[in-house]
Design a protein around this motif. Structure first.
Motif, mmCIF file in Angstrom:
data_model
loop_
_atom_site.group_PDB
_atom_site.id
_atom_site.type_symbol
_atom_site.label_atom_id
_atom_site.label_comp_id
_atom_site.label_asym_id
_atom_site.label_seq_id
_atom_site.Cartn_x
_atom_site.Cartn_y
_atom_site.Cartn_z
ATOM 1 N N ASP A 177 1.045 -1.336 -0.193
ATOM 2 C CA ASP A 177 0.163 0.108 -0.121
ATOM 3 C C ASP A 177 0.630 0.942 -0.292
ATOM 4 O O ASP A 177 0.150 2.224 -0.838
ATOM 5 C CB ASP A 177 -0.923 -0.344 1.138
ATOM 6 C CG ASP A 177 -2.296 -0.740 1.210
ATOM 7 O OD1 ASP A 177 -1.509 -1.493 0.005
ATOM 8 O OD2 ASP A 177 -2.669 -1.323 2.117
ATOM 9 N N PHE A 178 1.792 1.194 0.537
ATOM 10 C CA PHE A 178 3.234 2.348 0.937
ATOM 11 C C PHE A 178 3.800 2.478 0.009
ATOM 12 O O PHE A 178 4.229 3.999 -0.806
ATOM 13 C CB PHE A 178 3.523 2.658 2.111
ATOM 14 C CG PHE A 178 3.893 3.728 2.462
ATOM 15 C CD1 PHE A 178 3.596 4.687 2.290
ATOM 16 C CD2 PHE A 178 5.374 4.144 2.564
ATOM 17 C CE1 PHE A 178 4.273 6.604 2.762
ATOM 18 C CE2 PHE A 178 6.272 4.777 2.556
ATOM 19 C CZ PHE A 178 5.538 5.972 2.596
ATOM 20 N N LEU A 179 5.027 1.726 -0.988
ATOM 21 C CA LEU A 179 5.567 1.724 -1.585
ATOM 22 C C LEU A 179 4.800 1.563 -2.726
ATOM 23 O O LEU A 179 5.372 0.279 -3.616
ATOM 24 C CB LEU A 179 6.574 0.324 -1.110
ATOM 25 C CG LEU A 179 7.292 0.836 -0.192
ATOM 26 C CD1 LEU A 179 8.052 -0.276 0.873
ATOM 27 C CD2 LEU A 179 7.801 1.922 0.085
ATOM 28 N N THR A 180 4.328 1.718 -3.537
ATOM 29 C CA THR A 180 3.186 1.619 -4.712
ATOM 30 C C THR A 180 3.414 3.162 -5.234
ATOM 31 O O THR A 180 3.616 3.959 -4.751
ATOM 32 C CB THR A 180 2.087 0.841 -4.417
ATOM 33 O OG1 THR A 180 1.055 2.134 -3.983
ATOM 34 C CG2 THR A 180 1.346 -0.326 -4.197
ATOM 35 N N VAL A 181 2.744 3.208 -6.394
ATOM 36 C CA VAL A 181 2.588 4.550 -7.380
ATOM 37 C C VAL A 181 1.117 5.159 -6.899
ATOM 38 O O VAL A 181 1.746 6.187 -7.337
ATOM 39 C CB VAL A 181 2.427 4.399 -8.945
ATOM 40 C CG1 VAL A 181 4.279 3.481 -9.388
ATOM 41 C CG2 VAL A 181 1.592 2.933 -9.016
ATOM 42 N N ASN A 182 0.541 4.557 -6.359
ATOM 43 C CA ASN A 182 -0.423 5.234 -5.300
ATOM 44 C C ASN A 182 -0.744 6.086 -4.603
ATOM 45 O O ASN A 182 -1.299 6.902 -4.549
ATOM 46 C CB ASN A 182 -1.469 3.964 -5.443
ATOM 47 C CG ASN A 182 -2.338 2.918 -6.643
ATOM 48 O OD1 ASN A 182 -2.074 3.589 -7.326
ATOM 49 N ND2 ASN A 182 -2.109 1.301 -6.309
ATOM 50 N N ARG A 183 0.686 6.157 -4.140
ATOM 51 C CA ARG A 183 0.989 7.148 -3.091
ATOM 52 C C ARG A 183 0.191 7.525 -2.273
ATOM 53 O O ARG A 183 0.097 8.450 -1.501
ATOM 54 C CB ARG A 183 1.605 8.579 -3.686
ATOM 55 C CG ARG A 183 2.203 8.075 -5.104
ATOM 56 C CD ARG A 183 2.670 9.605 -5.948
ATOM 57 N NE ARG A 183 3.198 9.361 -7.074
ATOM 58 C CZ ARG A 183 3.383 10.567 -7.967
ATOM 59 N NH1 ARG A 183 2.979 11.637 -7.598
ATOM 60 N NH2 ARG A 183 4.480 10.100 -8.938
ATOM 61 N N ASP A 184 -0.859 6.164 -1.676
ATOM 62 C CA ASP A 184 -0.944 6.255 -0.338
ATOM 63 C C ASP A 184 -0.433 7.108 1.045
ATOM 64 O O ASP A 184 1.056 6.422 1.469
ATOM 65 C CB ASP A 184 -1.942 4.843 -0.056
ATOM 66 C CG ASP A 184 -1.997 4.597 -0.576
ATOM 67 O OD1 ASP A 184 -3.023 4.567 -1.838
ATOM 68 O OD2 ASP A 184 -2.649 3.267 -1.162
ATOM 69 N N SER A 185 -0.864 7.742 1.696
ATOM 70 C CA SER A 185 -0.316 8.113 2.790
ATOM 71 C C SER A 185 -0.124 7.398 3.713
ATOM 72 O O SER A 185 -0.948 6.496 4.071
ATOM 73 C CB SER A 185 -1.250 9.808 3.324
ATOM 74 O OG SER A 185 -2.635 9.052 4.082
ATOM 75 N N ILE A 186 0.765 7.764 4.999
ATOM 76 C CA ILE A 186 1.137 6.864 5.971
ATOM 77 C C ILE A 186 0.243 6.729 6.673
ATOM 78 O O ILE A 186 0.257 5.722 7.627
ATOM 79 C CB ILE A 186 2.203 7.406 6.271
ATOM 80 C CG1 ILE A 186 3.392 6.172 7.360
ATOM 81 C CG2 ILE A 186 2.269 8.255 7.512
ATOM 82 C CD1 ILE A 186 3.150 4.565 6.795
ATOM 83 N N GLU A 187 -0.373 7.453 7.023
ATOM 84 C CA GLU A 187 -2.344 7.601 8.183
ATOM 85 C C GLU A 187 -2.996 6.395 7.120
ATOM 86 O O GLU A 187 -3.693 6.033 7.582
ATOM 87 C CB GLU A 187 -2.445 9.446 7.711
ATOM 88 C CG GLU A 187 -3.965 9.087 8.898
ATOM 89 C CD GLU A 187 -4.478 10.376 8.637
ATOM 90 O OE1 GLU A 187 -5.391 10.701 9.673
ATOM 91 O OE2 GLU A 187 -3.491 11.285 7.927
ATOM 92 N N GLN A 188 -3.456 6.816 6.138
ATOM 93 C CA GLN A 188 -4.387 5.474 5.284
ATOM 94 C C GLN A 188 -3.431 4.893 5.231
ATOM 95 O O GLN A 188 -4.149 2.977 5.652
ATOM 96 C CB GLN A 188 -4.495 5.633 4.070
ATOM 97 C CG GLN A 188 -5.244 4.598 3.253
ATOM 98 C CD GLN A 188 -6.863 4.880 3.563
ATOM 99 O OE1 GLN A 188 -7.072 6.242 4.366
ATOM 100 N NE2 GLN A 188 -7.008 4.031 3.913
ATOM 101 N N VAL A 189 -2.653 3.874 5.339
ATOM 102 C CA VAL A 189 -1.231 3.051 5.484
ATOM 103 C C VAL A 189 -1.763 2.762 6.918
ATOM 104 O O VAL A 189 -1.960 0.933 7.190
ATOM 105 C CB VAL A 189 -0.155 2.674 5.356
ATOM 106 C CG1 VAL A 189 0.703 1.736 5.242
ATOM 107 C CG2 VAL A 189 0.008 2.935 3.974
ATOM 108 N N ALA A 190 -1.718 3.391 8.165
ATOM 109 C CA ALA A 190 -2.240 2.845 9.316
ATOM 110 C C ALA A 190 -3.650 2.520 9.357
ATOM 111 O O ALA A 190 -3.330 1.783 10.430
ATOM 112 C CB ALA A 190 -1.519 4.417 10.460
ATOM 113 N N CYS A 191 -4.216 3.420 8.856
ATOM 114 C CA CYS A 191 -5.454 3.197 9.199
ATOM 115 C C CYS A 191 -5.929 1.107 8.322
ATOM 116 O O CYS A 191 -6.380 0.258 8.884
ATOM 117 C CB CYS A 191 -6.984 3.510 8.069
ATOM 118 S SG CYS A 191 -6.594 5.234 8.564
ATOM 119 N N ASN A 192 -5.475 0.926 6.951
ATOM 120 C CA ASN A 192 -4.972 -0.469 6.638
ATOM 121 C C ASN A 192 -4.587 -1.110 7.593
ATOM 122 O O ASN A 192 -5.674 -2.543 7.615
ATOM 123 C CB ASN A 192 -4.350 -0.345 5.189
ATOM 124 C CG ASN A 192 -5.145 0.506 4.238
ATOM 125 O OD1 ASN A 192 -6.590 1.484 4.697
ATOM 126 N ND2 ASN A 192 -4.139 1.138 2.836
#
Length: 636
Positions: A177-192
């Motif tokens: 989720d974080f290391l992708t070209v979609n560039r999800d924020s770290i906050e979104q990654v924490a929620c995931n």
């Protein structure tokens, strides 16, 4: 070698040597090592285990102080408070070691603490056991006072607080989720991460907080983060130093060449219509910072415009001003400069072409700085300037205020270059003065413009046809070519200047020293015509042809000819139809005669068989007389 020593040697900033090249460690963790060349270049990665195996084999070595196994802080890393604490503890240790009694005796330690505390006015003196520990550390370190400093970083738990399953969820989510070209924020990654753990009630253990996840993301290699989220081009540009600069000790040793689109609109001389923004090609001498050659046209930067600028440079007299034949030219690293004429000219002049590294602006830093200077000091002051960006332009009406022609821009640039740039002293010395001093100590070659014009041409092999040669859909004529054709010379060498298609030079193999000039048959069209403009015209003609065919329909030409052929075949009163009818009639008449002759011969044979006896002479004569003349046969 201990793991603690390895971690110290592989800290960020440690310099290592690989195959006589110096590299700098840009990032290191327990698995991966990233290092970059000190002179500039792309980052490289290597597993830590592979690195230490290369160290054991002698392939990799350490440079400078990093070879030392000292695990303590360096002196320049200490703060003022740490220095004061180091000297305070060392005072206790030194006093205890100077005592005539046993150093580790309890009485000696208590006496030392009391004396030093009173002398220093220490409100928090150490206990006897603490001083004994300091003495032991000081002795084990070989008398290193930096080892007496508190090591708070070594305290606390170093193992992870989460179970293996939760660690796997954290690593997988960060990777996907974080290391992708979609560039999800770290906050979104924490929620995931928290959401995935909540969907698996069988996982036992504490749920990681957002701070824990933020620290995990911050501990990643920033180069890998940029590589996965923004791509290799961005990562290589972002995590690379500028590199070493080019140095030149004599004039024309290193000359930088580059093209730049000028921020000004030019208009047509006759109609006043806006033609666009011209292109500037410059050659700058690194040693003196002087401009030694330039070319301005509406043709984009390519091998043709670069060739014109190089011819301008090599035809200048170094004694009169900056110019001459350079030793090394540093152009862009692109396929646009791959030209037969450019290679031929450089070979003839002995010039070496060393393209700059891709995405490395430091290799042409001086010429890039010059383009910025010419924009700020000249181009942005001219009427019709477009400035560097729409935000800088604001409400300025560039198109309405444009009034300069291409010749006007050339005149303004040449005047500014001579009277302003070459006498400015922003680089500690005026370029024209630096050029005069350097040129007087080192000879520089130069050639006439006529010689360079002949050499710097594109060569084509063509055949003479009626005193003309055809090159790029243009005919060139000369009476000399007709004479050569009459002498039986068919193939010749045609030399074309891509900046002026008005005429060409022709050379034949039997006498290569003689050059014949052939003028274009379309004089008005080829006047001041460049190959770039001619190519655009040909592309326009092809486009018009495709549009016409699209409007008329596919295979319109072939279908029209087929219909015409059918109409011709259906004409019955035409000459071909009459001849065909006569041939058919003659053939039928010949066939009828052949059948009649065959029938008469059968009748004679039947009559002869019917007669059982030999017929009498009168009967035979009568039978023969009754036959047609052409069928009568006499036997003597």
């Amino acid at each position: 070698m201990t793991a603690r020593l390895q971690q110290q040697k592989l800290a960020i900033g440690t310099r290592i040597a690989i195959r006589n090249r110096t590299f700098e460690v840009a990032y290191v963790d327990h698995m991966t090592l990233r290092y970059t060349p000190c002179e500039g270049g792309r980052s490289q990665r290597m597993p830590v285990e592979t690195f230490w195996s290369l160290v054991d084999d002698g392939v990799v070595g350490f440079c400078g102080t990093a070879e030392s196994g000292d695990n303590s802080l360096q002196l320049w890393e200490l703060t003022g408070e740490q220095c004061d604490e180091m000297h305070r503890r060392h005072k206790y240790v030194a006093t205890a070691m100077l005592s005539p009694r046993k150093i580790m005796a309890a009485s000696n330690l208590r006496k030392t603490v009391q004396v030093v505390a009173e002398k220093l006015g220490d409100p928090n003196p150490p206990s006897r056991t603490t001083l004994a520990r300091w003495l032991q550390i000081f002795a084990q370190s070989g008398g290193n006072p930096k080892q007496l400093l508190p090591r708070h970083c070594d305290k606390g738990r170093r193992e992870t607080r989460f179970c293996f399953e939760i660690e796997a969820v954290i690593q997988e989510t960060i990777r996907n989720d974080f290391l992708t070209v979609n560039r999800d924020s770290i906050e979104q990654v924490a929620c995931n991460i928290i959401g995935k753990i909540s969907e698996r009630p069988w996982l036992d253990g504490p749920v990681p907080s957002r701070s824990s996840i933020y620290r995990r993301a911050a501990a990643l290699d920033p180069y890998i983060v940029a590589l996965k989220r923004y791509g290799s081009k961005f990562a290589n540009m972002r995590f690379r130093a500028a590199g070493a600069s080019l140095e030149a000790t004599r004039p024309m040793q290193i000359v930088m060449m580059d093209g730049h689109r000028m921020d000004v609109l030019v208009v047509d001389t006759e109609t006043g219509e806006i033609l666009g923004r011209p292109y500037l090609v410059c050659l700058l001498d690194v040693a003196s910072r002087a401009i030694v050659g330039w070319h301005i046209s509406l043709v984009p930067f390519c091998a043709t415009t670069a060739l014109a600028a190089i011819k301008d440079t090599c035809s200048r007299d170094p004694a009169s001003g900056p110019g001459g034949v350079p030793e090394v030219i540093v152009p862009d690293n692109g396929p646009d400069l791959a030209s037969q004429a450019l290679r031929k000219l450089c070979t003839w002049l002995g010039v070496h072409i060393e393209p700059a590294k891709a995405y490395s602006p430091n290799d042409k830093a001086h010429i890039e700085r010059f383009f910025r200077t010419v924009n700020m000091m000249l181009i942005h002051l001219l009427p019709g300037t477009t400035f560097s960006s729409p935000s800088d332009r604001g409400e300025y009406k560039s198109g309405e205020l444009a009034c300069l022609t291409l010749d006007d821009v050339k005149e303004k640039f040449e005047k500014w270059l001579t009277t302003v740039y070459h006498v400015h002293a922003d680089s500690n010395r005026a370029p024209i003065m630096a050029w005069r001093d350097l040129q007087s100590t080192y000879p520089i070659l130069h050639f006439s413009a006529v010689e360079l014009d002949v050499v710097a041409r594109v060569v084509h092999r063509r055949a003479i046809n009626k005193g003309r040669v055809l090159v790029n859909h243009l005919y060139y004529k000369s009476d000399c070519l007709a004479t050569l054709e009459a002498r039986g010379i068919g193939d010749v060498t045609v030399m074309v200047d891509e900046m002026d298609l008005g005429f060409v030079y022709v050379q034949h193999d039997s006498d290569p020293k003689v050059l014949y000039r052939a003028d274009a048959t379309r004089r008005e069209y080829t006047r001041d015509l460049t190959q770039y403009e001619h190519g655009k015209v040909l592309e326009g003609i092809k486009k018009m042809h495709r549009d016409d065919m699209k409007a008329l329909g596919e295979h319109t030409y072939e279908l029209a000819r087929w219909e015409l052929w059918k109409d011709i075949q259906e004409l019955t009163n035409s000459r071909s139809a009459r001849r065909l009818l006569a041939l058919k009639s003659q053939k039928e008449k010949t066939k009828w005669k052949r059948e009649e002759r065959k029938n008469q011969q059968a009748i004679i044979t039947e009559q002869a068989l019917v007669a059982s006896a030999v017929p009498s002479a009168p009967a035979v004569v009568n039978a023969i007389i009754s036959l047609p003349y052409e069928n009568q046969t006499f036997t003597l």
